[in-house]
Design an enzyme around this catalytic site. Structure first.
Site, PDB file in Angstrom:
ATOM      1  N   SER A 133       0.826  -1.200   0.000  1.00 44.65           N
ATOM      2  CA  SER A 133       0.000   0.000   0.000  1.00 44.65           C
ATOM      3  C   SER A 133       0.866   1.259   0.000  1.00 44.65           C
ATOM      4  CB  SER A 133      -0.942  -0.036   1.200  1.00 44.65           C
ATOM      5  OG  SER A 133      -1.916   0.982   1.129  1.00 44.65           O
ATOM      6  N   ASP A 161      -0.040  -4.436  -3.568  1.00 39.91           N
ATOM      7  CA  ASP A 161      -0.966  -3.344  -3.911  1.00 39.91           C
ATOM      8  C   ASP A 161      -0.402  -1.970  -3.580  1.00 39.91           C
ATOM      9  OD1 ASP A 161      -3.170  -3.786  -5.400  1.00 39.91           O
ATOM     10  OD2 ASP A 161      -4.569  -3.660  -3.782  1.00 39.91           O
ATOM     11  N   HIS A 239      -7.404  -5.328  -1.058  1.00 38.57           N
ATOM     12  CA  HIS A 239      -6.219  -4.587  -0.637  1.00 38.57           C
ATOM     13  C   HIS A 239      -5.635  -5.061   0.700  1.00 38.57           C
ATOM     14  CE1 HIS A 239      -3.556  -1.159  -0.867  1.00 38.57           C
ATOM     15  NE2 HIS A 239      -3.937  -0.726   0.326  1.00 38.57           N
TER      16      HIS A 239
END
Length: 315
Positions: A133, A161, A239
């Site tokens: 992330s 991600d 995610h």
């Protein structure tokens, strides 16, 4: 889809836990080695020299939520150092985050080796950067030179991600602003692997925006990277699905499970897929051992989670 070798290999064990015993260490800033921030370290215990991976967590996600994923990677023969980039209980942003991310890398030179088991050596000539992330963007920023460090970086696994900003609007990106929207514009001199999620761009509900919005997610990071680069998308997962099954605390029990759209399959399959892709990519890029990487490129169906958009573009 580009291939590295002509030989067809159809099996691999990288998606299973490796056979190398390991242990974890929780290191506070008050420890004798004086790390710049709290660290979670996974190290093999079998005597040998191992590549070091620095792993940066996502927004508001403590490193302890990645225990099962990082243990999977360590069990295949890697030392993983996961710093906690928090201050006063809140995540760091911008220049502060990059500064501390760089301090952790420099700390490795003198601080890591004394903590390792007897006859376990940290290979520091080529350090790997990784992140999930917002931590994926941190790893990219480090490789782009936004923090000056004494160690060289060898490979990136930004799959998990990576997210550059909260929306397609560039104004929402905290410094450094690295995404340009221009293909192959990131001046990276290392191989890159991007592991995205199919559900990251989707809303979980009306209260939260997508956790990995279009225009700022794994697609953009892969497109803006230069070869050699690899791309994988876990189509049926979201995610947060590479986190541990149990993530205690308010964030772990509420936000991590409600703010992002999650897949319906077991998280275990997602962790095994991400961990296996990381191990296969590193073996190929660091050791020249393409057996596992080629096996996945030839048959993505051997991964525990369904993979789409599997692509490798060599230099």
């Amino acid at each position: 889809m580009a291939k590295i070798a002509d030989a067809k290999v159809v099996t691999t064990d990288v998606f299973e836990m490796g056979g190398i015993p390991w242990k974890s260490l929780n290191l506070e800033t008050s420890a004798p080695s004086s790390p710049p921030t709290t660290l979670l370290i996974f190290t093999p215990t079998v005597p040998a020299a191992y590549t070091v991976i620095v792993f940066y967590h996502g927004f508001f996600i403590p490193p302890s939520y990645y225990t099962q994923l990082l243990a999977h990677i360590a069990s295949h023969g890697f030392i993983v150092v996961a710093p906690q980039l928090f201050r006063n209980g809140l995540p760091m942003f911008g220049s502060d985050e990059i500064k501390y991310a760089g301090k952790v890398v420099d700390w490795l030179v003198t601080g890591l080796q004394p903590l390792l088991p007897e006859n376990v050596e940290a290979k520091l000539k080529k350090v790997v950067l990784s992140g999930h992330s917002k931590g994926g963007k941190t790893a990219f920023s480090m490789a782009l030179g936004y923090a000056k460090t004494t160690l060289k970086f060898s490979a990136l696994i930004i799959g998990i991600d990576p997210v550059g900003r909260l929306s397609m609007c560039k104004a929402t990106e905290s410094p450094p602003q690295i995404l340009t929207g221009v293909p192959r514009s990131l001046n990276l001199k290392v191989p890159v692997a991007v592991i995205g999620t199919g559900l990251g761009p989707e809303k979980a509900n009306i209260f939260f925006p997508p956790c990995a919005p279009d225009g700022a997610n794994h697609v953009e990071f892969f497109n803006e990277s230069k070869p050699p680069k690899a791309n994988f998308v876990a189509a049926d997962y979201g995610h947060m699905d590479m986190l541990d099954d149990v993530t205690p605390g308010i964030f772990g029990t509420v936000l991590a499970k409600c703010s992002c759209k999650n897949g319906k399959g077991p998280r275990k399959l997602m962790r095994e897929t991400v961990g296996g892709l990381a191990v296969a990519f590193l073996r190929a890029q660091l050791d020249g051992d393409y057996k596992d990487f080629d096996a996945i490129l030839d048959n993505p169906g051997i991964a525990p989670a369904r993979l789409d958009d599997v692509e490798y573009i060599p230099a």
